[in-house]
Design an enzyme around this catalytic site. Structure first.
Site, PDB file in Angstrom:
ATOM      1  N   GLU A 283       0.768  -1.475   0.101  1.00  0.00           N
ATOM      2  CA  GLU A 283      -0.120  -0.158   0.001  1.00  0.00           C
ATOM      3  C   GLU A 283       0.711   1.385  -0.210  1.00  0.00           C
ATOM      4  OE1 GLU A 283      -0.822  -1.657   4.341  1.00  0.00           O
ATOM      5  OE2 GLU A 283      -0.212  -2.508   2.142  1.00  0.00           O
ATOM      6  N   ASN A 284       2.242   1.162   0.182  1.00  0.00           N
ATOM      7  CA  ASN A 284       2.979   2.318   0.405  1.00  0.00           C
ATOM      8  C   ASN A 284       3.208   2.688  -1.118  1.00  0.00           C
ATOM      9  OD1 ASN A 284       4.457   0.057   0.912  1.00  0.00           O
ATOM     10  ND2 ASN A 284       6.161   1.218   0.865  1.00  0.00           N
TER      11      ASN A 284
END
Length: 470
Positions: A283-284
């Site tokens: 998700e980063n």
């Protein structure tokens, strides 16, 4: 052509005034404008509202401002990565506002785009949404989240040209790209400043129109904190956890886009081979996550959501946090595999609030639990004191309602089927929790003795369903 002034970190720090809202890019200490923040720590500025995914690490980045008592308020998604932030919150020294990671990213993007607020299904029905307006769209509850803007933004990029155009490196876009659009004054700390024309137009992520000042600063491993090397993230899983990881891998199919949560789910990554055809998402800001390198750190490699250095497979791509969570909420992640603290008979998940600890670390869990097409939860069947974690109704703060599809524990595998009036849109309704498999060496009696949730039994060798209500 515009020429952006080049200033020192000390001059950049003087742009921040008492009481300002300060946006600070980075994910952990990667892509973090650490030199700008440390210069600000040398000033007498106080009463700041600090907006970032987390407040750095102890003594690093925002953690230095925290130690100095320069922060009055912090807005973020994962404060527990800095234990000093937890202590400050417990003492009442800093007011903490917790947002799901995707909501934080989108609030920044909205702030930069002149959109005052937006609705999201993330966090509906949870403690994080308490006090916020909730409205149904197509029968699904959505939470209203106000946009975020800052007086000053400190961002980190890898290269800039003299016009202020920015290029980021690997997973260092994270929150930097959105923050660069969402403040009255934007200062970009960059590794290298190149002449006008040295950057190809198609390679530019942030146009120079957003950037007011440039500061050249060289990052070193010492400034990357826990992501500096693989040594900081070494782990030796036990046999039970590896068995759970192998069972989770069996739920995946070629072509799946899969997000792995931190903790036990990360073990699945070590089992995926190049022939499996599974595309890992973090998700980063990365699609195509490969195995961890044997050595090295964030100076040489991208990092995953656990801030652990990883490799990039052929065909990988990088993007910012706002785009990453758009993938999640938009249904482009096929499977999320997450850890859990409790799962109940209605398919509700609680995995972000540890008993007896401050509620300061939700991260991306709520976005993933409600946004992925399919959710697999991996957890130990009981807590360390023997308390069952598969329960009739969750007692811990919820991550999401009616979202679990498969539960894999060190004892068994359960599936959940949702009938009319159930699931995240409606609540409990008609949910069938079914025991479908026992882990090697585990008996049905052992599962019954350690499970307080009612469940049916339909094991591979058994055809009739058996009610196992405790």
């Amino acid at each position: 052509m515009k020429r952006v002034p080049q200033i020192t970190a000390a001059e950049a720090a003087r742009l921040v005034k008492d009481g300002d809202v300060l946006l600070v890019g980075g994910f952990g200490m990667t892509g973090n404008p650490v030199h700008l923040v440390h210069a600000l720590a040398e000033t007498d500025v106080r009463g700041l509202t600090y907006v970032g995914n987390n407040v750095g690490e102890p003594g690093l980045g925002g953690g230095r401002l925290l130690r100095n008592g320069q922060l009055a308020r912090a807005v973020g998604s994962y404060f527990t990565s800095n234990p000093e932030a937890v202590t400050a919150a417990q003492r009442g020294a800093v007011r903490m506002e917790l947002l799901p990671q995707g909501s934080l990213a989108e609030a920044l993007r909205a702030g930069g785009a002149g959109i005052p607020a937006f609705y999201t299904p993330t966090a509906a029905g949870t403690l994080v949404a308490e006090g916020r307006e909730v409205r149904d769209f197509a029968g699904v509850p959505h939470v209203l989240v106000p946009a975020i803007r800052g007086h000053v933004a400190f961002v980190r990029a890898w290269r800039a040209d003299t016009a202020g155009n920015l290029v980021y490196r690997m997973t260092e876009q994270n929150f930097n790209k959105a923050m660069a659009t969402a403040a009255d004054v934007v200062v970009a700390e960059v590794e290298e400043i190149v002449p006008l024309g040295a950057l190809a137009p198609a390679a530019i992520y942030t146009p120079g129109a957003y950037v007011d000042y440039l500061v050249q600063a060289h990052v070193t491993a010492a400034e990357l904190g826990s992501s500096a090397s693989m040594a900081a993230s070494a782990h030796r899983p036990d046999a039970a956890r590896l068995a759970m990881a192998r069972r989770a891998l069996a739920e995946l199919k070629p072509g799946d886009v899969v997000n792995l949560g931190i903790g036990i789910p990360t073990l699945v990554a070590d089992l995926i081979g190049p022939d499996d055809g599974i595309l890992l998402h973090t998700e980063n800001g990365m699609l195509g996550v490969g195995p961890s390198p044997a050595e090295g750190g964030a100076l040489d490699f991208p990092v995953n959501a656990g801030k652990i250095p990883v490799t990039a497979l052929p065909g990988s791509s990088y993007f910012d946090s706002a785009d990453s969570f758009a993938m999640i909420r938009g249904g482009h992640v096929d499977v999320a595999i997450m850890g859990g603290l409790e799962v109940d008979a209605a398919g509700n998940l609680a995995n972000w609030a540890v008993p007896g600890k401050p509620l300061l670390g939700v991260g991306g869990a709520m976005d993933l639990a409600s946004g992925a097409r399919r959710l697999i939860v991996m957890m130990t069947h009981c807590a360390s004191d023997g308390t069952p974690k598969v329960v009739p109704a969750c007692t811990l703060p919820l991550t999401a309602r009616g979202v679990v599809d498969v539960l894999i524990t060190d004892l068994a595998v359960f599936t959940f089927a949702y009938g009319p009036g159930s699931g995240p849109e409606h609540g409990a309704g008609d949910v069938r929790m079914t025991l479908v498999e026992l882990m090697p060496g585990v008996t049905l009696d052992a599962v019954r003795a350690r499970t307080t949730a009612p469940f049916e039994t339909r094991l591979v060798d058994a055809t009739p369903a058996v009610d196992a209500t405790p």
